[in-house]
Structure formats: structure tokens, C-alpha cells
Write a protein that holds these residues in place. Structure first.
Motif, PDB file in Angstrom:
ATOM      1  N   GLU A 225       0.822  -1.216   0.000  1.00 26.29           N
ATOM      2  CA  GLU A 225       0.000   0.000   0.000  1.00 26.29           C
ATOM      3  C   GLU A 225       0.853   1.262   0.000  1.00 26.29           C
ATOM      4  O   GLU A 225       0.488   2.271  -0.607  1.00 26.29           O
ATOM      5  CB  GLU A 225      -0.930  -0.002   1.212  1.00 26.29           C
ATOM      6  N   ALA A 226       1.998   1.208   0.666  1.00 29.15           N
ATOM      7  CA  ALA A 226       2.871   2.380   0.734  1.00 29.15           C
ATOM      8  C   ALA A 226       3.575   2.654  -0.584  1.00 29.15           C
ATOM      9  O   ALA A 226       3.903   3.801  -0.893  1.00 29.15           O
ATOM     10  CB  ALA A 226       3.912   2.195   1.841  1.00 29.15           C
ATOM     11  N   HIS A 227       3.813   1.601  -1.373  1.00 28.37           N
ATOM     12  CA  HIS A 227       4.576   1.750  -2.615  1.00 28.37           C
ATOM     13  C   HIS A 227       3.621   1.834  -3.798  1.00 28.37           C
ATOM     14  O   HIS A 227       3.054   0.850  -4.244  1.00 28.37           O
ATOM     15  CB  HIS A 227       5.509   0.559  -2.788  1.00 28.37           C
ATOM     16  N   ALA A 228       3.381   3.051  -4.265  1.00 27.05           N
ATOM     17  CA  ALA A 228       2.539   3.308  -5.441  1.00 27.05           C
ATOM     18  C   ALA A 228       1.112   2.810  -5.242  1.00 27.05           C
ATOM     19  O   ALA A 228       0.460   2.364  -6.192  1.00 27.05           O
ATOM     20  CB  ALA A 228       3.142   2.661  -6.689  1.00 27.05           C
ATOM     21  N   GLY A 229       0.635   2.867  -4.005  1.00 26.53           N
ATOM     22  CA  GLY A 229      -0.758   2.525  -3.747  1.00 26.53           C
ATOM     23  C   GLY A 229      -1.128   1.103  -4.032  1.00 26.53           C
ATOM     24  O   GLY A 229      -2.302   0.755  -4.176  1.00 26.53           O
ATOM     25  N   GLY A 230      -0.138   0.216  -4.121  1.00 25.61           N
ATOM     26  CA  GLY A 230      -0.436  -1.207  -4.337  1.00 25.61           C
ATOM     27  C   GLY A 230      -0.652  -1.598  -5.777  1.00 25.61           C
ATOM     28  O   GLY A 230      -0.938  -2.751  -6.078  1.00 25.61           O
ATOM     29  N   ASP A 231      -0.439  -0.669  -6.727  1.00 23.29           N
ATOM     30  CA  ASP A 231      -0.675  -0.982  -8.133  1.00 23.29           C
ATOM     31  C   ASP A 231       0.584  -1.310  -8.914  1.00 23.29           C
ATOM     32  O   ASP A 231       0.519  -1.578 -10.111  1.00 23.29           O
ATOM     33  CB  ASP A 231      -1.366   0.213  -8.814  1.00 23.29           C
ATOM     34  N   ARG A 232       1.734  -1.321  -8.255  1.00 20.44           N
ATOM     35  CA  ARG A 232       2.997  -1.472  -8.963  1.00 20.44           C
ATOM     36  C   ARG A 232       3.327  -2.936  -9.253  1.00 20.44           C
ATOM     37  O   ARG A 232       3.913  -3.249 -10.284  1.00 20.44           O
ATOM     38  CB  ARG A 232       4.116  -0.842  -8.144  1.00 20.44           C
ATOM     39  N   TRP A 233       2.971  -3.851  -8.328  1.00 17.91           N
ATOM     40  CA  TRP A 233       3.419  -5.228  -8.421  1.00 17.91           C
ATOM     41  C   TRP A 233       2.263  -6.177  -8.708  1.00 17.91           C
ATOM     42  O   TRP A 233       1.104  -5.867  -8.414  1.00 17.91           O
ATOM     43  CB  TRP A 233       4.097  -5.642  -7.117  1.00 17.91           C
ATOM     44  N   ARG A 234       2.597  -7.341  -9.244  1.00 15.88           N
ATOM     45  CA  ARG A 234       1.585  -8.366  -9.531  1.00 15.88           C
ATOM     46  C   ARG A 234       1.302  -9.179  -8.280  1.00 15.88           C
ATOM     47  O   ARG A 234       1.863 -10.239  -8.058  1.00 15.88           O
ATOM     48  CB  ARG A 234       2.090  -9.294 -10.643  1.00 15.88           C
ATOM     49  N   ILE A 235       0.429  -8.651  -7.448  1.00 17.59           N
ATOM     50  CA  ILE A 235       0.115  -9.314  -6.186  1.00 17.59           C
ATOM     51  C   ILE A 235      -1.369  -9.587  -6.115  1.00 17.59           C
ATOM     52  O   ILE A 235      -2.194  -8.687  -6.354  1.00 17.59           O
ATOM     53  CB  ILE A 235       0.551  -8.424  -5.001  1.00 17.59           C
ATOM     54  N   ALA A 236      -1.725 -10.820  -5.802  1.00 17.69           N
ATOM     55  CA  ALA A 236      -3.124 -11.217  -5.758  1.00 17.69           C
ATOM     56  C   ALA A 236      -3.829 -10.573  -4.580  1.00 17.69           C
ATOM     57  O   ALA A 236      -3.222 -10.305  -3.547  1.00 17.69           O
ATOM     58  CB  ALA A 236      -3.229 -12.743  -5.676  1.00 17.69           C
TER      59      ALA A 236
END
Length: 236
Positions: A225-236
Motif C-alpha cells: 500500500e505504501a509503494h505506489a498505492g499497491g498498483d505497482r506489483w503483480r500481487i493477488a
């Protein structure tokens, strides 16, 4: 690229690097953890000792000699000599090079960032404290995660590292406090960044404890959540 940094040795940086990497894998994310502490490397050893095997393939180097742990090194992957089989079940762990003084760390880490997919979390286990060697991973990384126990000297050293990180344009995303169940409000204020997690002490194999695993799951969620609002990585 996220640098995992802190004060002097023993603060829990390597444990936190492995703990966060496994937490990302439990959330279905492909993740790479790389040893950037080339003088005192122990990331791959800790990953082996704490139970769960990683997805990194075994094998020797191009000239037929075995690598120190049987894992591909940061340098070989950065140069494209070994591919990284990034998967979603276990983190990939990259070892330090056998002869670190033959390589420029800043160049190697920049090349590693180029070959790891942008949507894959890449964690760097940094050297201890404010040593000159910590500059290379902090310059290469986009942001950092601070790690410290609640001891006054450790907090002071981690604050110095945070100041260096900011000067190198690698501001902290947050702090993980180790070996504790509670954290005073003054701690995140000291570092000027949010608390990502508090990790209880569970010796001698902390990553095998359910409470520690849960703590790193929570820290990984906060980091996403802290890094780019959670949209940066492929995380389920």
C-alpha cells in the motif's frame, strides 16, 4: 527495487528480507531477493536454514566451478548469464558473487534492476549501518525499508541510515521493528515514515514461528500500500 536497510549487524535486515519475500510469495507475487551485502553475505544461507526451499535452480558457474551456495549470483543474473525463473510459489534468492571486489556494485545492481520484470518486487539485503558499501544499493533502489530493534543505539544507527538514504534519493517507505510486540508512537516519528510492522522475537529460528510469519504478512501488505498505492506489483 526496494533496499532493506538499517543500523549495525544483527538488526534483522536479512531476516526481514527473507520474511517479506516469503510474505509476497504467500500473496501470489513473483519476488526476487538479492544479497547486496557482499562482504558479509548470508541471505541465501538464511533462506536455506529457515526451512522452505526457494525456486532458484541449482547449478555451477559457466566455467564449471560451483557457486558458493549452488544458487545463481547477483552478478551472473545481472549480466544475463543465468535467467531468473520468477514464479508465484516461492521467492527467488540471488547470492552475492564469489569475488565481490572484481565487480562494481552500482553497475551490477542497476543491471539487475533492468533484467527483473518491473512488476516483480525486487528486495536488496543491504550492508549494515552507514558503511560506504551501503551507498550502492541505496543509490540503485527506488525506495527503502528501515529495520531496527527497539534499542537506543540501534535506533540511532538506523536514523543515520535513513538520513543517508534520503540524501541518495532513496526515501524510506516505512520501518519494520524487530523483536518486539509493541512500538511507541515516537519511533515512526523519529524516522519520518510509517510503521510497516512489528515482529516478535521467536529464537532460534524466527521465520519458522507462526507469529513471525503473520507479522511479515502484515508488513508486506503495508509495504504494498505504501509503494505506489499497491498498483505497482503483480500481487493477488
Amino acid at each position: 527495487m526496494i533496499a532493506v536497510a538499517g543500523g549495525k549487524g544483527g538488526s534483522g535486515k536479512t531476516t526481514t528480507t527473507v520474511g517479506l519475500a516469503r510474505a509476497f510469495s504467500r500473496r501470489g507475487a513473483p519476488v526476487v531477493a538479492a544479497d547486496a551485502d557482499w562482504d558479509l553475505p548470508n541471505l541465501a544461507e538464511l533462506a536455506d536454514e529457515t526451512g522452505e526451499p526457494v525456486a532458484t535452480p541449482e547449478g555451477g558457474s559457466a566455467d564449471g566451478t560451483a557457486e558458493r551456495t549452488g544458487r545463481p549470483s547477483v552478478t551472473r543474473v545481472a549480466r544475463g548469464e543465468r535467467s531468473v525463473p520468477v514464479g508465484r510459489r516461492e521467492p527467488v534468492v540471488l547470492d552475492a558473487p564469489d569475488r565481490p571486489r572484481e565487480h562494481d556494485a552500482a553497475t551490477v545492481l542497476a543491471d539487475l534492476d533492468d533484467v527483473v520484470p518491473a512488476d516483480t518486487p525486487l528486495l536488496l539485503d543491504c550492508p549494515a549501518g552507514a558503511s560506504p558499501d551501503v551507498a550502492a544499493p541505496l543509490r540503485a533502489a527506488d525506495r527503502c525499508v528501515l529495520v531496527t530493534p527497539l534499542r537506543r543505539p540501534a535506533l540511532r544507527d538506523a536514523a543515520k541510515t535513513a538520513a543517508i538514504a534520503r540524501r541518495l534519493d532513496c526515501p524510506p517507505l516505512g520501518v519494520v521493528v524487530t523483536r518486539t510486540r509493541s512500538v511507541p508512537a515516537a519511533v515512526p516519528e523519529l524516522f519520518g515514515c510509517p510503521l510497516l510492522g512489528r515482529v516478535p522475537s521467536r529464537p532460534p529460528v524466527p521465520l519458522a514461528a507462526a507469529a513471525v510469519e503473520t507479522a511479515y504478512d502484515a508488513a508486506a501488505t503495508a509495504l504494498v500500500e505504501a509503494h505506489a498505492g499497491g498498483d505497482r506489483w503483480r500481487i493477488a
